[in-house]
Every structure is written in structure tokens, then in C-alpha cells.
Scaffold this active site. Structure first.
Site, PDB file in Angstrom:
ATOM      1  N   TRP A 260      -9.271   1.553   7.967  1.00 24.90           N
ATOM      2  CA  TRP A 260      -9.174   0.702   6.773  1.00 24.90           C
ATOM      3  C   TRP A 260     -10.359  -0.253   6.698  1.00 24.90           C
ATOM      4  O   TRP A 260     -10.870  -0.539   5.611  1.00 24.90           O
ATOM      5  CB  TRP A 260      -7.865  -0.091   6.835  1.00 24.90           C
ATOM      6  CG  TRP A 260      -7.694  -1.077   5.729  1.00 24.90           C
ATOM      7  CD1 TRP A 260      -7.181  -0.841   4.483  1.00 24.90           C
ATOM      8  CD2 TRP A 260      -8.017  -2.474   5.759  1.00 24.90           C
ATOM      9  NE1 TRP A 260      -7.171  -2.006   3.747  1.00 24.90           N
ATOM     10  CE2 TRP A 260      -7.679  -3.016   4.515  1.00 24.90           C
ATOM     11  CE3 TRP A 260      -8.553  -3.320   6.727  1.00 24.90           C
ATOM     12  CZ2 TRP A 260      -7.864  -4.364   4.201  1.00 24.90           C
ATOM     13  CZ3 TRP A 260      -8.750  -4.656   6.430  1.00 24.90           C
ATOM     14  CH2 TRP A 260      -8.401  -5.161   5.184  1.00 24.90           C
ATOM     15  N   HIS A 261     -10.820  -0.724   7.859  1.00 26.24           N
ATOM     16  CA  HIS A 261     -11.913  -1.692   7.847  1.00 26.24           C
ATOM     17  C   HIS A 261     -13.235  -1.069   7.422  1.00 26.24           C
ATOM     18  O   HIS A 261     -14.079  -1.774   6.838  1.00 26.24           O
ATOM     19  CB  HIS A 261     -12.068  -2.329   9.234  1.00 26.24           C
ATOM     20  CG  HIS A 261     -11.146  -3.474   9.483  1.00 26.24           C
ATOM     21  ND1 HIS A 261      -9.898  -3.312  10.035  1.00 26.24           N
ATOM     22  CD2 HIS A 261     -11.278  -4.801   9.241  1.00 26.24           C
ATOM     23  CE1 HIS A 261      -9.307  -4.490  10.139  1.00 26.24           C
ATOM     24  NE2 HIS A 261     -10.112  -5.414   9.654  1.00 26.24           N
ATOM     25  N   GLY A 262     -13.447   0.183   7.717  1.00 23.11           N
ATOM     26  CA  GLY A 262     -14.726   0.755   7.328  1.00 23.11           C
ATOM     27  C   GLY A 262     -14.812   2.237   7.597  1.00 23.11           C
ATOM     28  O   GLY A 262     -14.120   2.778   8.470  1.00 23.11           O
TER      29      GLY A 262
END
Length: 555
Positions: free
Chosen positions: A350-352
Site C-alpha cells: 500500500w505504501h508504494g
């Protein structure tokens, strides 16, 4: 539009707040919400109007699905099945929407690497805050399906999605905790709300502009060298890792303060999202303090359903599950380790869109599994004296281990690729040498001679940059680890949802009197705090000539 910009602070924000107070006097809730929606859409689209064009179709589809789900809930079992199918469809559509804009090139690049294909990687415009907006829409649909949200209309939904203080980088909020607050619209600007909001905003601005941006130059050198394939020695590697940990700490803490403060200006309380995570004495505690609303979302919508499903399957098969007694290794691996690692894998993803984020998430999943394993199998002490002794010995040890684990994992979070991350991590082990700038050895006096006696040599790096990094890291560590955080300072005013400030502790002075310990510091509305808040705001405002994005805005 950046929170830390002249345009936002001196134009957009005053006009939005004063306009909100003016339209509230009309006594129409829809007009008041309409003003907030309009201003929030301007905030979201002024940087690039294409953001609005990209996000509106998704918002319209989610609203239509929410109406359809609500309409099916009162139609018996058949309606429940249809509502479930619609909710599933909504979740899939939201994930596809996020996947296309954020992960399309990552997936195609991975296929190219693995299969030797040659898919063309075209530039995709990434709508601002798409990860946060997507999670909020998913939570809304799931809550509508569960019957937790029933009363809503288009104005409510748009306010929930677009409310600008939390639009770009959270906190990730639930409809049922936000919209009842908008039902209590007051036509007057409340003095306490303005004071709390302005103080939090000033604290956050100072953290971002002065502290986070101030230490940022100390991060770049070692990571840039690693990205070029150069070796990084022990001290530069650790200093870069520590500097980045503190940079993202104060960057995210500053954003969280500013978001909560901005919402409070309108009389709205956002949930706490950041609570001194570097003070944690375990990784489990760290994740209860860092990005709290993301942890809450992943726990409620991924981890818990997964554990419940696996538990039911094992019980049906007659296999052991986790209960009051110590679990079997099989139950622990299936019911705790696997869901934990998978959930943290999703957190990293989700972060990257990159292998380093995936590795960061998996590593934290392993950390958490080890922490849970220690809690399950460590020796048990039951008497108060035994428990007190355990806390006295293990809490400091747990703090050091947790801090080191977080700093090591942050290297993966910051590095542009796995190769450069491994270069920095290799340097942190000391295997690439232990050196300091030669200028420090030549002019360092007795400390320099001690370093030479320990076998630490010199190199050609900048002594000024080394000293600057030390001068930034030391005070920022003190602030993060020893001082109360912003929400604790404003604890008496209940600055955020679900946050309870610890009770102030009293300590004796040499004169025999008692005073509040540092953790008991509290803001009071007096001239001293007014001057301090104004000074922090001025220091932050003076740095706005070089505005920089919040690190979490890229997610």
C-alpha cells in the site's frame, strides 16, 4: 496545495474558515457542507485540475453502489446476498482503480523482469492521496453492507471523502465517527477550537519545516552513494538511517498535527494517528502508535477476518487453535504468523509500488511474529514483584531492540532500490569499514586520538557534513524520546478522537516540593504559551520560501 505554503496559510485557510462561519449563519446544514465540499475540491484540484477529473468517477460509482447496497438490506436473505455481492464488487473496483494508477507500471515491470517480455511502461498520472481515499471508500462500503452506516446523502458522502484536512494523507477515518460531528454545526467560531487548532497547526508546521526539512540534507549523501554502487562505511550508514528515521518521524508527526489542528478549527475531531512511536518498547506497541488509523484499518478489514476464517477452518478439521494455553507451533504459524506477515506485506504494498516497500512490510511482519512468539512462550511471572522486575529489566531492553529494528527497516523504506538498500545495510554492519572524516581526526584532540586507538581511520568525506548530522540527530532524538508529544501537551482539551493523555506525574524537587515531570507538561491559555506558539509558527513560516512535500503525500 501544500499545508506548508504561503498560499494555503495566508489565503486558502482564512477564506475557508471565515466563509464557513458566514454560511453557517444561514442555518442550512447543506449549504455549510456545500461550502466545505467546494473549498476541499479547490484544495484538491488547484495543483492539478486533472486530479478532480480522475477521482470523481470513482466517487460517483462508490456512492451509487452504497445506495444500491442500502436498498437491498431490508429485502431478506436474497437482499443480503445481493448486498454482499455489491459490496464485493465495490471493493474489487476500488482495488482495480488503485491498482491501475499506482501499480500498473510495477506489475508490468515485474512481468518484464521475470518473463523477459517487453511491455511498454507509460507514465500514469497518480491522483493525490489515492491510497487514503481508496481505503476510506472501501471502509464506507463495508460499513454500509454491515448496516453500521444507514443515514447518508450525497452531501454527507462528499464531505466525508473530500474534507481537506485529512484528504491527502489521512488519518483514515470512518463515516460513523466523522459525520455525526458535522451534524452539530455551530454558526460561531469557538475560541477553544480555534486555540487548539492553531496551536496544533503551529507545532506541526515547526516540526515539518524546521525539524524534518532541517535534517533532510543529512539523509541524502549515504543513500545517493549507495545508489551509485559505492560502499558506505559504518558511521555514514548509521547516521543516514537515523537521520531518515527522524526525518520521516517529524514529517509525519508534523502532518498529523496540522491535519488534526485544521479539522479542529471547524469544530471537528479527527482520530489520533501518531503517538510518539519511537518511545515504544515492542514492535507491537510501535504499530499501535505509528499510523494508528492504517493499523486499525488493516486489523479490522484484513487481519481479523483472515484469522477468524482460518480459525473456523482449523476448528472444523479438529486442529488446535490459539486459546488461553500456549499454542502449538502449527497453530501459531497458521493463525498468527501467516496473517501477520500477509497483512504487513499488504501494508508495504500500500505504501508504494516497489520491492523495497514489499521487503519493508514483510520484515515488519517477521518482527511482529517474533514479538508475538515472545509473548506466547516467554516465562510467566504472576506476582506483582515479579511483574515489576520484568518491566524494570525488559522494558529498556525492548526499547533498544525496537528502536534498532525500526531504524534498520527504515533503510528499505528510504532506499530507491534493493541493491542500494543492501549497500547501506552492509555498511551498517561495519563490513565496509569504520571511518570518520580525516578533518575530524586531525583537529579532534583527545577524542580523535581515542578513535585512532580503537582502529578507526579517516576518509575524505566532509567533516562539516558529519558534524552537522550529529548536531541534528542528537536534539531530535531528545525531542522524540524525552519530551511529550503534541497531543499530550494539549491533552486537557481532548485534541483528537480516542486519545487519552497520560496523567501528569509529580516528582520531588531538592526543596522537598513537588512539580510536574516533563511528561506532565500541558498547554495552558496564557501569555507564555501564546508567545511560544506564535514563535513556533513564525519559525515555520520563515522557512516557507523553500516548501517541500510531506513524505506521506507520495503514498
Amino acid at each position: 496545495m501544500l499545508f506548508n505554503s504561503y498560499a494555503f496559510i495566508f489565503a486558502f485557510l482564512p477564506l475557508t474558515v471565515l466563509g464557513y462561519a458566514a454560511v453557517n449563519r444561514l442555518g442550512s446544514r447543506r449549504v455549510s457542507l456545500g461550502w466545505l465540499i467546494l473549498c476541499s475540491m479547490v484544495f484538491y484540484g488547484i495543483w492539478n485540475p486533472l486530479n478532480i477529473a480522475l477521482i470523481l468517477p470513482s466517487i460517483a460509482a462508490n456512492y451509487a453502489l452504497a445506495l444500491a447496497i442500502r436498498a437491498q438490506l431490508g429485502k431478506g436473505d436474497a437482499g443480503q446476498r445481493v448486498a454482499g455481492a455489491l459490496a464485493t464488487l465495490g471493493v474489487v473496483l476500488n482495488l482495480c482503480f488503485l491498482g491501475y494508477f499506482k501499480y500498473k507500471n510495477f506489475f508490468l515491470g515485474t512481468v518484464n523482469d521475470v518473463a523477459g517480455t517487453h511491455f511498454l511502461l507509460t507514465e500514469v498520472i497518480l491522483p493525490l492521496g489515492i491510497s487514503f481515499i481508496t481505503f476510506q471508500k472501501i471502509a464506507f462500503l463495508v460499513d454500509v453492507r454491515a448496516g453500521a452506516v444507514r443515514d447518508f446523502d450525497l452531501f454527507d458522502f462528499l464531505t466525508f471523502v473530500f474534507f481537506f484536512p485529512q484528504l491527502i494523507a489521512g488519518p483514515i477515518v470512518h463515516y460513523r465517527e466523522m459525520m455525526p460531528q458535522f451534524a452539530r454545526i455551530d454558526s460561531r467560531l469557538q475560541a477553544d477550537n480555534l486555540a487548539v487548532g492553531a496551536t496544533l497547526f503551529a507545532l506541526g508546521l515547526f516540526k515539518k519545516v524546521v525539524l524534518a526539512d532541517g535534517i533532510a540534507p543529512s539523509v541524502h549523501g549515504a543513500f545517493a552513494a549507495a545508489a551509485q554502487g559505492e560502499t558506505v562505511s559504518f558511521f555514514p550508514a548509521w547516521m543516514a538511517a537515523l537521520a531518515y528515521t527522524l526525518q520521516i518521524y517529524f514529517d509525519f508527526s508534523g502532518y498529523s498535527d496540522m491535519a488534526i489542528g485544521l479539522a479542529r478549527l471547524f469544530g471537528i475531531k479527527l482520530p489520533a494517528n501518531f503517538n510518539s512511536p519511537l518511545k515504544a518498547s515492542s514492535i507491537i506497541e510501535f504499530w499501535s502508535r505509528w499510523h494508528i488509523t492504517l493499523t486499525r484499518f488493516l486489523t479490522a478489514y484484513v487481519y481479523t477476518p483472515m484469522v477468524m476464517s482460518l480459525t473456523r477452518k482449523r476448528m472444523a478439521a479438529g486442529k488446535p487453535v490459539i486459546g488461553r494455553k500456549r499454542p502449538t507451533l502449527g497453530a501459531f504459524a497458521v493463525l498468527l504468523c501467516w496473517p501477520t506477515v500477509f497483512t504487513m506485506f499488504l501494508s508495504g504494498f500500500w505504501h508504494g509500488a516497489g520491492y523495497t516497500y514489499l521487503a519493508w512490510g514483510i520484515l515488519h511482519g517477521v518482527y511482529l511474529s517474533v514479538n508475538h512468539g515472545w509473548r506466547q512462550w516467554r516465562p510467566k511471572w504472576n506476582t506483582p514483584a515479579q511483574k515489576a522486575a520484568y518491566e524494570r529489566i525488559m522494558k529498556p531492553i525492548g526499547f533498544v531492540l525496537t528502536f534498532l529494528c525500526v531504524v534498520v527497516a527504515m533503510v528499505l523504506f528510504r532506499a530507491p532500490g534493493m541493491t542500494s538498500a543492501l549497500h547501506v545495510l552492509h555498511g551498517m554492519t561495519g563490513l565496509d569499514g569504520v571511518t570518520v572524516p580525516m578533518a575530524l581526526l586531525n583537529h579532534g584532540g583527545a577524542p580523535a586520538r581515542l578513535l585512532g586507538w580503537l582502529g578507526i581511520g579517516g576518509d575524505g568525506s566532509s567533516g562539516a557534513a558529519f558534524a552537522s548530522a550529529c548536531l541534528w540527530i542528537a536534539p531530535l532524538l531528545f525531542i522524540a524520546l524525552a519530551l511529550p508529544n503534541s497531543l499530550e501537551l494539549l491533552g486537557r482539551f481532548a485534541p483528537a478522537l480516542y486519545f487519552e493523555a497520560p496523567a501528569p506525574a509529580a516528582v520531588p524537587t531538592s526543596s522537598g516540593r513537588w512539580r510536574l515531570a516533563p511528561g506532565g507538561m500541558r498547554v495552558a491559555w496564557n501569555a507564555r504559551w501564546a508567545v511560544l506558539s506564535a514563535a513556533l509558527f513564525v519559525c515555520g513560516a520563515l522557512g516557507l520560501s523553500r516548501p517541500s512535500e510531506f513524505l506521506y503525500w507520495q503514498f
